[in-house]
Design a protein around this motif. Sequence first.
Motif, short mmCIF file in Angstrom:
data_model
loop_
_atom_site.label_atom_id
_atom_site.label_comp_id
_atom_site.label_asym_id
_atom_site.label_seq_id
_atom_site.Cartn_x
_atom_site.Cartn_y
_atom_site.Cartn_z
N LEU A 7 23.76 -13.17 13.83
CA LEU A 7 24.01 -11.96 13.06
C LEU A 7 23.52 -10.75 13.83
CD1 LEU A 7 23.34 -11.25 9.37
CD2 LEU A 7 22.02 -9.98 11.04
N THR A 8 24.22 -9.64 13.69
CA THR A 8 23.72 -8.34 14.14
C THR A 8 23.89 -7.39 12.97
OG1 THR A 8 25.88 -7.81 15.09
CG2 THR A 8 24.19 -8.61 16.62
N GLY A 9 23.01 -6.41 12.88
CA GLY A 9 23.13 -5.49 11.76
C GLY A 9 22.28 -4.26 11.93
N MET A 10 22.50 -3.34 11.01
CA MET A 10 21.73 -2.10 10.95
C MET A 10 21.45 -1.79 9.49
SD MET A 10 22.54 0.61 13.62
CE MET A 10 23.37 0.49 15.15
N VAL A 11 20.26 -1.25 9.26
CA VAL A 11 19.85 -0.84 7.92
C VAL A 11 19.24 0.55 8.03
CG1 VAL A 11 18.22 -1.30 6.04
CG2 VAL A 11 19.44 -3.19 7.09
N THR A 12 19.66 1.43 7.12
CA THR A 12 19.07 2.77 7.06
C THR A 12 18.25 2.86 5.78
OG1 THR A 12 20.95 3.71 8.23
CG2 THR A 12 19.53 5.25 7.03
N LEU A 13 17.01 3.32 5.94
CA LEU A 13 16.09 3.52 4.83
C LEU A 13 15.80 5.01 4.70
CD1 LEU A 13 13.39 0.87 5.85
CD2 LEU A 13 15.37 0.49 4.39
N VAL A 14 15.46 5.46 3.50
CA VAL A 14 14.96 6.82 3.32
C VAL A 14 13.69 6.76 2.48
CG1 VAL A 14 17.17 8.02 3.52
CG2 VAL A 14 16.37 7.29 1.28
N ALA A 15 12.77 7.67 2.77
CA ALA A 15 11.52 7.73 2.00
C ALA A 15 11.79 8.42 0.67
CB ALA A 15 10.47 8.50 2.80
N ASP B 228 0.83 -1.21 0.00
CA ASP B 228 0.00 0.00 0.00
C ASP B 228 0.86 1.25 0.00
OD1 ASP B 228 -2.23 -1.61 0.06
OD2 ASP B 228 -2.61 -1.31 2.22
N LEU B 229 1.95 1.21 0.75
CA LEU B 229 2.87 2.34 0.82
C LEU B 229 3.44 2.64 -0.57
CD1 LEU B 229 4.23 4.25 2.90
CD2 LEU B 229 6.05 2.57 3.06
N VAL B 230 3.86 1.59 -1.27
CA VAL B 230 4.40 1.74 -2.62
C VAL B 230 3.31 2.24 -3.57
CG1 VAL B 230 5.37 0.48 -4.59
CG2 VAL B 230 6.25 0.07 -2.28
N ALA B 231 2.08 1.71 -3.43
CA ALA B 231 0.97 2.16 -4.27
C ALA B 231 0.67 3.64 -4.06
CB ALA B 231 -0.27 1.31 -4.00
N MET B 232 0.92 4.15 -2.83
CA MET B 232 0.71 5.57 -2.54
C MET B 232 1.84 6.43 -3.11
SD MET B 232 -0.72 5.59 1.43
CE MET B 232 0.89 6.07 1.97
N GLY B 233 2.89 5.79 -3.66
CA GLY B 233 3.98 6.54 -4.26
C GLY B 233 5.20 6.71 -3.38
N CYS B 234 5.23 6.01 -2.24
CA CYS B 234 6.36 6.13 -1.32
C CYS B 234 7.11 4.80 -1.27
CB CYS B 234 5.86 6.50 0.08
SG CYS B 234 7.18 6.57 1.33
N ASP B 235 8.40 4.87 -1.47
CA ASP B 235 9.23 3.68 -1.33
C ASP B 235 10.24 3.94 -0.22
OD1 ASP B 235 10.20 1.15 -1.77
OD2 ASP B 235 10.92 1.54 -3.81
N LEU B 236 10.76 2.88 0.38
CA LEU B 236 11.74 3.00 1.45
C LEU B 236 12.98 2.18 1.09
CD1 LEU B 236 9.39 2.60 4.56
CD2 LEU B 236 10.44 4.72 3.73
N PRO B 237 13.80 2.65 0.15
CA PRO B 237 14.98 1.89 -0.23
C PRO B 237 16.06 1.94 0.85
CG PRO B 237 14.96 3.98 -1.37
CD PRO B 237 13.66 3.89 -0.63
N VAL B 238 16.88 0.90 0.84
CA VAL B 238 18.03 0.82 1.73
C VAL B 238 19.12 1.74 1.18
CG1 VAL B 238 19.88 -0.70 2.57
CG2 VAL B 238 17.52 -1.55 2.43
N VAL B 239 19.65 2.62 2.05
CA VAL B 239 20.75 3.50 1.64
C VAL B 239 22.03 3.19 2.40
CG1 VAL B 239 19.26 5.37 0.84
CG2 VAL B 239 20.06 5.35 3.22
N ASP B 240 21.92 2.41 3.47
CA ASP B 240 23.10 2.02 4.22
C ASP B 240 22.82 0.67 4.88
OD1 ASP B 240 25.73 2.39 5.20
OD2 ASP B 240 24.96 3.11 7.12
N LEU B 241 23.81 -0.19 4.88
CA LEU B 241 23.66 -1.53 5.41
C LEU B 241 24.96 -1.93 6.10
CD1 LEU B 241 22.30 -4.42 5.50
CD2 LEU B 241 23.35 -4.78 3.26
N SER B 242 24.83 -2.41 7.32
CA SER B 242 25.98 -2.90 8.07
C SER B 242 25.59 -4.23 8.70
CB SER B 242 26.37 -1.90 9.16
OG SER B 242 27.35 -2.44 10.00
N VAL B 243 26.36 -5.27 8.41
CA VAL B 243 26.04 -6.60 8.91
C VAL B 243 27.29 -7.21 9.51
CG1 VAL B 243 25.31 -8.93 8.25
CG2 VAL B 243 24.22 -6.96 7.20
N ARG B 244 27.10 -7.88 10.63
CA ARG B 244 28.21 -8.63 11.24
C ARG B 244 27.73 -10.07 11.43
NH1 ARG B 244 32.91 -6.84 13.94
NH2 ARG B 244 33.85 -8.53 15.08
#
Length: 163
Positions: free
Chosen positions: A130-138, A73-89
Amino acid sequence: MSETTDLRAQIPSTSAIEKLSYQAMSANWFEYPIVVYPHHTDYGGIVWHGAYLTWMEEARVACLKSIGIDFADLVAMGCDLPVVDLSVRYHRALKMGESAIVKTRTIDMEGVRIVWEYEIQSVDRDVVYLTGMVTLVAVDREKGKIMRQLPTTVKDALVKLRE
């Protein structure tokens, strides 16, 4: 100093992360159970590194759905949340036939930037895989540009998730 060296300096040692995960047990984690099937593994029955990323995304999308945000629904409304940063251990490998819990939560939200934290643990909580962090932007899908602000419904739901 290179960016790679800077990134490694920011990542705590495995023992430090395990201590943090113990402290985080009382925080607002969303838990998503997984089972390792043959298609997640290499010929030796060890989980392929990319499968962990898929599970992280599945957990994030399920978490959003649990607070009333259907990603489709979010994508259908025109908003996407792509990953811009990823850190995984990667701490320890999962193997075919094992079960685990993918834990996720938002730890920061500033403007249109949302930071998610992850832990993949054994079902009994004794092993951290695993531990990690992901940053998304609208992003406005039509314009292909970063939005000025999160849609109000998304922002309000994410604020409640962090409480």
